[in-house]
Design a protein around this motif. Sequence first.
Motif, PDB file in Angstrom:
ATOM      1  N   PRO A   1       0.829  -1.217   0.000  1.00 18.66           N
ATOM      2  CA  PRO A   1       0.000   0.000   0.000  1.00 18.66           C
ATOM      3  C   PRO A   1       0.861   1.264   0.000  1.00 18.66           C
ATOM      4  N   ILE A   2       0.350   2.292  -0.654  1.00 17.52           N
ATOM      5  CA  ILE A   2       0.986   3.611  -0.691  1.00 17.52           C
ATOM      6  C   ILE A   2       0.046   4.607  -0.020  1.00 17.52           C
ATOM      7  N   GLY A   3       0.597   5.479   0.808  1.00 19.55           N
ATOM      8  CA  GLY A   3      -0.217   6.468   1.502  1.00 19.55           C
ATOM      9  C   GLY A   3       0.278   7.882   1.260  1.00 19.55           C
ATOM     10  N   VAL A   4      -0.574   8.842   1.603  1.00 13.06           N
ATOM     11  CA  VAL A   4      -0.251  10.267   1.519  1.00 13.06           C
ATOM     12  C   VAL A   4      -0.636  10.938   2.834  1.00 13.06           C
ATOM     13  N   HIS A   5       0.235  11.806   3.313  1.00 14.27           N
ATOM     14  CA  HIS A   5      -0.015  12.642   4.493  1.00 14.27           C
ATOM     15  C   HIS A   5       0.005  14.092   4.037  1.00 14.27           C
ATOM     16  N   SER A   6      -1.063  14.841   4.321  1.00 16.82           N
ATOM     17  CA  SER A   6      -1.147  16.252   3.939  1.00 16.82           C
ATOM     18  C   SER A   6      -1.929  17.030   4.991  1.00 16.82           C
ATOM     19  N   PRO A   7      -1.649  18.335   5.118  1.00 11.47           N
ATOM     20  CA  PRO A   7      -2.374  19.154   6.102  1.00 11.47           C
ATOM     21  C   PRO A   7      -3.735  19.604   5.597  1.00 11.47           C
ATOM     22  N   GLY A   8      -4.629  19.908   6.532  1.00 11.02           N
ATOM     23  CA  GLY A   8      -5.937  20.420   6.156  1.00 11.02           C
ATOM     24  C   GLY A   8      -6.790  20.736   7.368  1.00 11.02           C
ATOM     25  N   PHE A   9      -8.012  21.163   7.088  1.00 10.88           N
ATOM     26  CA  PHE A   9      -8.942  21.518   8.159  1.00 10.88           C
ATOM     27  C   PHE A   9     -10.348  21.546   7.581  1.00 10.88           C
ATOM     28  N   VAL A  10     -11.298  20.965   8.308  1.00 14.41           N
ATOM     29  CA  VAL A  10     -12.685  20.877   7.849  1.00 14.41           C
ATOM     30  C   VAL A  10     -13.574  21.702   8.765  1.00 14.41           C
ATOM     31  N   ALA A  11     -14.443  22.519   8.151  1.00 17.17           N
ATOM     32  CA  ALA A  11     -15.481  23.256   8.886  1.00 17.17           C
ATOM     33  C   ALA A  11     -16.773  23.166   8.082  1.00 17.17           C
ATOM     34  N   GLU A  12     -17.814  23.806   8.570  1.00 15.98           N
ATOM     35  CA  GLU A  12     -19.119  23.663   7.930  1.00 15.98           C
ATOM     36  C   GLU A  12     -19.152  24.231   6.514  1.00 15.98           C
ATOM     37  N   THR A  13     -18.410  25.292   6.257  1.00 10.67           N
ATOM     38  CA  THR A  13     -18.380  25.906   4.926  1.00 10.67           C
ATOM     39  C   THR A  13     -16.931  26.147   4.515  1.00 10.67           C
ATOM     40  N   ASP A  14     -16.734  26.376   3.209  1.00 13.90           N
ATOM     41  CA  ASP A  14     -15.391  26.676   2.721  1.00 13.90           C
ATOM     42  C   ASP A  14     -14.828  27.929   3.383  1.00 13.90           C
ATOM     43  N   GLU A  15     -15.643  28.987   3.430  1.00 15.84           N
ATOM     44  CA  GLU A  15     -15.174  30.246   4.003  1.00 15.84           C
ATOM     45  C   GLU A  15     -14.835  30.102   5.474  1.00 15.84           C
ATOM     46  N   ALA A  16     -15.696  29.391   6.207  1.00 14.99           N
ATOM     47  CA  ALA A  16     -15.434  29.206   7.644  1.00 14.99           C
ATOM     48  C   ALA A  16     -14.125  28.455   7.867  1.00 14.99           C
ATOM     49  N   ALA A  17     -13.868  27.433   7.055  1.00 18.21           N
ATOM     50  CA  ALA A  17     -12.637  26.668   7.210  1.00 18.21           C
ATOM     51  C   ALA A  17     -11.414  27.509   6.878  1.00 18.21           C
ATOM     52  N   ARG A  18     -11.481  28.238   5.756  1.00 16.59           N
ATOM     53  CA  ARG A  18     -10.334  29.068   5.353  1.00 16.59           C
ATOM     54  C   ARG A  18     -10.018  30.124   6.398  1.00 16.59           C
ATOM     55  N   GLU A  19     -11.054  30.818   6.880  1.00 19.63           N
ATOM     56  CA  GLU A  19     -10.831  31.912   7.823  1.00 19.63           C
ATOM     57  C   GLU A  19     -10.410  31.404   9.200  1.00 19.63           C
ATOM     58  N   ALA A  20     -10.907  30.232   9.593  1.00 22.70           N
ATOM     59  CA  ALA A  20     -10.527  29.682  10.895  1.00 22.70           C
ATOM     60  C   ALA A  20      -9.069  29.242  10.913  1.00 22.70           C
TER      61      ALA A  20
ATOM     62  N   ASP B   1      -3.996  10.357   5.002  1.00 21.09           N
ATOM     63  CA  ASP B   1      -4.023  10.872   6.369  1.00 21.09           C
ATOM     64  C   ASP B   1      -4.034  12.393   6.339  1.00 21.09           C
ATOM     65  N   LEU B   2      -5.026  12.992   6.987  1.00 19.31           N
ATOM     66  CA  LEU B   2      -5.147  14.440   7.082  1.00 19.31           C
ATOM     67  C   LEU B   2      -4.476  14.923   8.363  1.00 19.31           C
ATOM     68  N   LYS B   3      -3.467  15.792   8.235  1.00 16.97           N
ATOM     69  CA  LYS B   3      -2.884  16.419   9.424  1.00 16.97           C
ATOM     70  C   LYS B   3      -3.839  17.540   9.843  1.00 16.97           C
TER      71      LYS B   3
END
Length: 347
Positions: free
Chosen positions: A230-249, A309-311
Amino acid sequence: MTQISLGLDTFGDVTHGTDGKPKPMDQVLRDVVEEAVLADAVGIDFIGLGEHHRGDFAISAPEIVLAAIAGRTKRIRLGTAVTILSTDDPVRVFQRFSTLNAVSDGRAEVIVGRGSFTESYPLFGEDMQNYDLLFEEKLDIFTRLLREKKVTWQGKTRSPLKNTTVYPRLGEKGLTTWVGVGGSPESVVRVVRHDLQLMLAIIGGDPLRFKPYVELYHRAVAQMDQKARPIGVHSPGFVAETDEAAREALWPHYQAMFGRIGRERGWPPVTKDKYIAEVAHGALYVGSPETVARKIVRTVKGLEIDRFDLKYATGPQSHEQLLNCIRLYGEEVIPMVRDILNRSSAA
């Protein structure tokens, strides 16, 4: 395609409390345990804890935190992101993970690597001039310990082993072992040579630019007559209710963390325009559940990987923000990713 495995990673970033001040590290560590408990409850497959030795990250002994998580969870797999093998003793790393694997009923994994920071080298008395040799030799020892009951080894970076058995032994299923790779062709080939699993750390730019490394992996597998893993990927991110809320948070915390690291490494200051561009086109998985899910699907299909994997923690975000991100990732992002991939496979 087998069902994609979807996990989370954290370095235990020192978060801010309701008073806007950094929390004590002991509380941050307890918060990480609670975050992992929630991840288990909402169906996330894996939680990885990074090893660091600096003031902005609380986790320096991930296996101990993982053992605490093991006692509070039922099904989530437990691992590191990464274990800095170059500055550790591979015998002790093996013992710690074989113990964790036992107490968690076979849920342990390890991602070994050289680390993206250098603080551990002077801390543990290692010379940076031996950067490549340390990792090569210690990975060789660790791989032998995974597969051989009695190990004989001699090299330059530690005392020799002669017909040595290390305890506790692993069970019949062994220990899933990944090697974290940041984009070096030599590192990809090393993973194949040791017959381990490849974890690509993609922290900037279009993730699909890593396609040549996946292709190199498969060529090396064929040339060395190895089995594809198996091959995996690790990358950063953040989830919120909306795109704008996630970006601004995320933005002020992303700016604070990358600004601090950038000053250490001589990078130009991070701007919001660059941040927004990375969210839109790069390796920042930031947005609403649907936006993040579709971006993960693009990476999974484009690189033909088996694990993502989401950091989820970046800088001093609050514990409450991180809990909400974990909940959305488990309850909405993961089912959406699998649904899109299943419909695509059936078409």
